[in-house]
Design an enzyme around this catalytic site. Structure first.
Site, PDB file in Angstrom:
ATOM      1  N   TYR A 142       0.824  -1.212   0.000  1.00  0.00           N
ATOM      2  CA  TYR A 142       0.000   0.000   0.000  1.00  0.00           C
ATOM      3  C   TYR A 142       0.863   1.269   0.000  1.00  0.00           C
ATOM      4  CZ  TYR A 142      -4.030  -2.968   1.192  1.00  0.00           C
ATOM      5  OH  TYR A 142      -5.011  -3.924   1.182  1.00  0.00           O
ATOM      6  N   LYS A 191       3.239 -15.420   2.498  1.00  0.00           N
ATOM      7  CA  LYS A 191       3.145 -16.206   1.269  1.00  0.00           C
ATOM      8  C   LYS A 191       4.584 -16.560   0.876  1.00  0.00           C
ATOM      9  CE  LYS A 191       0.773 -17.921  -2.156  1.00  0.00           C
ATOM     10  NZ  LYS A 191      -0.039 -19.133  -1.966  1.00  0.00           N
ATOM     11  N   ASP A 223      -3.292 -18.132   1.997  1.00  0.00           N
ATOM     12  CA  ASP A 223      -4.442 -18.843   1.402  1.00  0.00           C
ATOM     13  C   ASP A 223      -5.002 -19.865   2.396  1.00  0.00           C
ATOM     14  OD1 ASP A 223      -1.908 -19.828   0.970  1.00  0.00           O
ATOM     15  OD2 ASP A 223      -2.308 -20.673  -1.000  1.00  0.00           O
ATOM     16  N   ASP A 247      -5.365  -6.592   6.012  1.00  0.00           N
ATOM     17  CA  ASP A 247      -6.561  -5.886   5.580  1.00  0.00           C
ATOM     18  C   ASP A 247      -7.677  -6.905   5.326  1.00  0.00           C
ATOM     19  OD1 ASP A 247      -8.221  -3.934   4.703  1.00  0.00           O
ATOM     20  OD2 ASP A 247      -7.073  -3.381   2.919  1.00  0.00           O
ATOM     21  N   ASP A 251     -10.947  -8.331   8.228  1.00  0.00           N
ATOM     22  CA  ASP A 251     -12.366  -8.261   7.862  1.00  0.00           C
ATOM     23  C   ASP A 251     -13.006  -9.632   7.977  1.00  0.00           C
ATOM     24  OD1 ASP A 251     -12.300  -5.592   7.379  1.00  0.00           O
ATOM     25  OD2 ASP A 251     -13.185  -5.710   5.377  1.00  0.00           O
TER      26      ASP A 251
END
Ligand code: NAD
Length: 356
Positions: A142, A191, A223, A247, A251
């Site tokens: 980001y 990852k 994942d 992020d 959620d």
């Protein structure tokens, strides 16, 4: 003790839920003999309307001059016509950057009184859930280099994921420190089977873990984590991860607990400085109707007492009062089911304050 709190009500339901948190903090200062010195600051749409800028210089200075910041929410359709970097929500990125808020803490706690709001089967969440997501907030993709370039397949766009060991160490330490006060388990999510930045992340987290021999460290691919969160959420205590993975995961974790109106958050800097805000936005669809659930903001204020001021007993008193009010059957419409006592934003705030 005296504490300086910067209050940023913001837009939509922001001022409404902040009002209730204010009430609860006032009750705490009276009961426990503290002095909270409040400074109201402008950010978001309210700041655009008054000053033309979503994050005025005075707000940044006011926030920096305080011990902690409590924020409602920003944004709304009124300002949707503005270009991206002038929109109210831009104030949040500006505050994170200016205040160096590098660690975002999002607890996903399932209140047993709200069990029906959890979309998972009973056996998956038996005995309740208490997960803390620690997300790196000021680095990664980001904030990395971004741009456009020409390729033989046409125009291409890129965003660079980059992490330094220093950035990883400081957020990992927050996660391990939190784990020490909880169930002593950190799951670091990356990852590393594909990304170089994740391999450095994993190696660095393992080094930090050596300073915390009592904490169990597990590494998990992003994942797999998204699956495990719905398959076996009780395996998690503290989840430590990068900006983009956090992020998404925070959620997902919060959805498991039910309503967005219940979820607080903290964004921490070095020292004890922090910005505290509900996870939800300005909910323009219910602004001004008295339907906003103030509990996420009130629980954010409780996090502020605990993490920035070190007032654990006072923080606990707020959490206990929230649970008590839920047990008494009071609910805002977002969490109400048949038979509940549906109450307004103000009534819920009054009840929580009274029950401290
Ligand atoms: P939102 O979180 O504001 O609302 C999503 C849904 O949840 C709506 O139906 C809303 O009524 C409900 N809801 C949210 N908070 C609630 C509460 N406390 N009590 C009861 N119901 C609640 O998200 P959105 O609709 O995508 O965004 C609305 C505006 O808020 C946009 O301008 C967006 O950019 C902004 N936003 C701001 C923040 C922030 O300030 N941190 C975060 C997310 C969105």
């Amino acid at each position: 003790m005296k504490y300086k709190i910067a209050i940023i009500p913001g837009d939509g339901i922001g001022p409404e839920v902040i009002n209730e948190a204010h009430k609860v903090l006032n009750r705490i200062q009276k009961k426990y003999g503290h002095t909270f010195e409040y400074t109201d600051l402008l950010a978001g749409g309210a700041a655009i309307d008054t000053t033309g800028k979503c994050l005025p210089k005075e707000t940044v200075e006011g926030a920096k001059g305080s011990d902690a910041v409590l924020l409602g929410a920003v944004g709304g359709p009124k300002w949707d016509y503005l270009p991206g970097d002038e929109r109210p929500e831009r104030a949040l990125l500006g505050l994170r950057k200016e205040l160096a808020l590098f660690a975002n803490l999002r607890p996903a706690i399932m209140f047993h009184q709200l069990r029906d709001a959890c979309p998972l089967k009973e056996e998956k969440v038996k005995g309740g859930l208490d997960i803390l997501v620690v997300r790196e907030l000021t680095g990664g993709i980001y904030f990395g280099e971004k741009g456009y370039k020409q390729t033989d397949m046409g125009e291409a766009a890129f965003d660079v994921e980059q992490y330094s060991t220093g950035e990883i160490i400081r957020v990992a330490k927050v996660a391990f420190d939190m784990a020490m006060k909880r169930d002593k388990k950190v799951t670091s999510v990356d990852k590393a089977n594909v990304l170089e930045s994740s391999r450095l992340w994993r190696k660095t987290v393992a080094q930090v873990a050596q300073e915390y021999p009592q904490v169990e460290l597990n590494n998990m691919y992003i994942d797999n984590t998204t699956m495990q969160l719905v398959y076996n959420p009780k395996q998690f205590d503290v989840i430590l991860t990068s900006n983009i993975f956090g992020d998404i995961l925070s959620d997902e974790a919060s959805m498991i607990t039910g309503s967005i109106g219940m979820l607080p958050s903290a964004s921490l800097s070095t020292g004890n400085f922090g910005m505290y805000e509900p996870v939800h936005g300005s909910a323009p669809d219910i602004a001004g109707t008295g339907k906003a659930n103030p509990m996420a903001t009130i629980l954010s204020a409780a996090m502020m007492l605990k993490y920035t001021f070190g007032l654990s007993e006072e923080s606990q008193a707020i959490e206990t009062s929230v649970k008590k009010v839920l047990s008494m059957g009071y609910r805002t419409p977002d969490i109400a089911v048949a038979g509940d006592k549906v109450a307004t934003t103000t009534k819920i705030g009054d009840l929580i304050a009274e029950n401290i």
